[in-house]
Design a protein around this motif. Sequence first.
Motif, PDB file in Angstrom:
ATOM      1  N   ALA A  54       0.794  -1.336   0.013  1.00 18.81           N
ATOM      2  CA  ALA A  54       0.149  -0.072  -0.041  1.00 18.81           C
ATOM      3  C   ALA A  54       0.910   1.255   0.072  1.00 18.81           C
ATOM      4  O   ALA A  54       0.522   2.263  -0.668  1.00 18.81           O
ATOM      5  N   THR A  55       1.944   1.190   0.655  1.00 21.65           N
ATOM      6  CA  THR A  55       2.690   2.345   0.825  1.00 21.65           C
ATOM      7  C   THR A  55       3.630   2.602  -0.331  1.00 21.65           C
ATOM      8  O   THR A  55       3.597   3.813  -0.784  1.00 21.65           O
ATOM      9  N   PRO A  60       1.230   5.954  -4.085  1.00 20.62           N
ATOM     10  CA  PRO A  60       1.811   6.869  -4.909  1.00 20.62           C
ATOM     11  C   PRO A  60       0.761   6.991  -6.224  1.00 20.62           C
ATOM     12  O   PRO A  60       0.557   8.147  -6.482  1.00 20.62           O
ATOM     13  N   ILE A  61       0.374   5.902  -6.653  1.00 25.25           N
ATOM     14  CA  ILE A  61      -0.682   5.915  -7.878  1.00 25.25           C
ATOM     15  C   ILE A  61      -2.017   6.653  -7.371  1.00 25.25           C
ATOM     16  O   ILE A  61      -2.391   7.830  -8.148  1.00 25.25           O
ATOM     17  N   SER A  62      -2.819   6.227  -6.347  1.00 26.31           N
ATOM     18  CA  SER A  62      -3.775   6.762  -6.112  1.00 26.31           C
ATOM     19  C   SER A  62      -3.710   8.597  -5.634  1.00 26.31           C
ATOM     20  O   SER A  62      -4.409   9.319  -5.782  1.00 26.31           O
ATOM     21  N   GLU A  63      -2.761   8.884  -4.527  1.00 27.47           N
ATOM     22  CA  GLU A  63      -2.578  10.279  -4.199  1.00 27.47           C
ATOM     23  C   GLU A  63      -2.252  10.916  -5.238  1.00 27.47           C
ATOM     24  O   GLU A  63      -2.798  12.142  -5.474  1.00 27.47           O
ATOM     25  N   GLU A  64      -1.472  10.698  -6.373  1.00 32.58           N
ATOM     26  CA  GLU A  64      -0.894  11.347  -7.399  1.00 32.58           C
ATOM     27  C   GLU A  64      -2.301  11.723  -8.230  1.00 32.58           C
ATOM     28  O   GLU A  64      -2.387  12.948  -8.927  1.00 32.58           O
ATOM     29  N   LEU A  65      -2.838  10.708  -8.579  1.00 32.55           N
ATOM     30  CA  LEU A  65      -4.026  10.814  -9.392  1.00 32.55           C
ATOM     31  C   LEU A  65      -5.105  11.710  -8.882  1.00 32.55           C
ATOM     32  O   LEU A  65      -5.656  12.702  -9.556  1.00 32.55           O
ATOM     33  N   ALA A 135      12.078   5.584   1.425  1.00 35.04           N
ATOM     34  CA  ALA A 135      11.681   5.534   2.919  1.00 35.04           C
ATOM     35  C   ALA A 135      11.594   4.121   3.676  1.00 35.04           C
ATOM     36  O   ALA A 135      12.105   4.012   4.862  1.00 35.04           O
ATOM     37  N   GLU A 136      10.929   3.283   2.845  1.00 34.32           N
ATOM     38  CA  GLU A 136      10.642   1.950   3.518  1.00 34.32           C
ATOM     39  C   GLU A 136      11.724   1.184   3.519  1.00 34.32           C
ATOM     40  O   GLU A 136      11.971   0.385   4.567  1.00 34.32           O
TER      41      GLU A 136
END
Length: 184
Positions: A54-55, A60-65, A135-136
Amino acid sequence: MLEAFSPDILKTVLAVVILNIFFSYGMLYLSNFILDFVPSVNLFNSFLTGSLIATIFISPISEELIFRGVFLNRLQLAVPVVFAVLISSLLFAALHSFGSIFSAFIFGVCIAILYLKTDNIFVPILAHFLNNLFAEIIVVLDPNKILFTNSFVVLIMSILAIVSFVIILIFIIGNLKKLNNNDL
C-alpha cells in the motif's frame, strides 16, 4: 510522452526524492524532539499501519491521481497556478502524520512542479513511488532505529536535512516564479 522522462527530468525527480528523504528525516527528528515535551495522544496509530504494498505502490498512484491529476488540474481552472500548487499540496499534506505534514507539503509542491513541467502524471507517480520505496528501505535497513538513537547519525542527518531544505526551497522558489510568469 517519452520527453517527460528525459534525462534532465529524471535527474530532477531523483534530486527531489533524495533531498526530500533527508528533509523528511530532519522533520521527523524535530517532531520527535517536540513530542518528547508534549503529552502524546496517538489517534492516528490504527490508520498509519499499512502494508508495504500500500505504501510503495497504491499510495503513490492513488494520491498522485487525486492530488495532481484531479485537484491541481481543477484548482488551476479557479485560481492562479501557484495557488493551485499550494492548495493541492496542503490537501496532500493533510493526509500525513504530524511528523511529516510539513515535509509532505514541501514534497507535494515539488512533485506538483514536476507534473506541471512535464504535463505527465507518471512523473509525479514515479517520484512518489521512489520516495516511499527509499523511505521503506531505510526503515527495513534500520531495525534498531540507529537513525534516531545515535547522536552522531542524528547530527549528520540533521545537517543534511537543513542543506536539503535550502536546496529544495531554491528549487521551489525558482520554479514558482517561472509558473507565475508562465515560463515553466
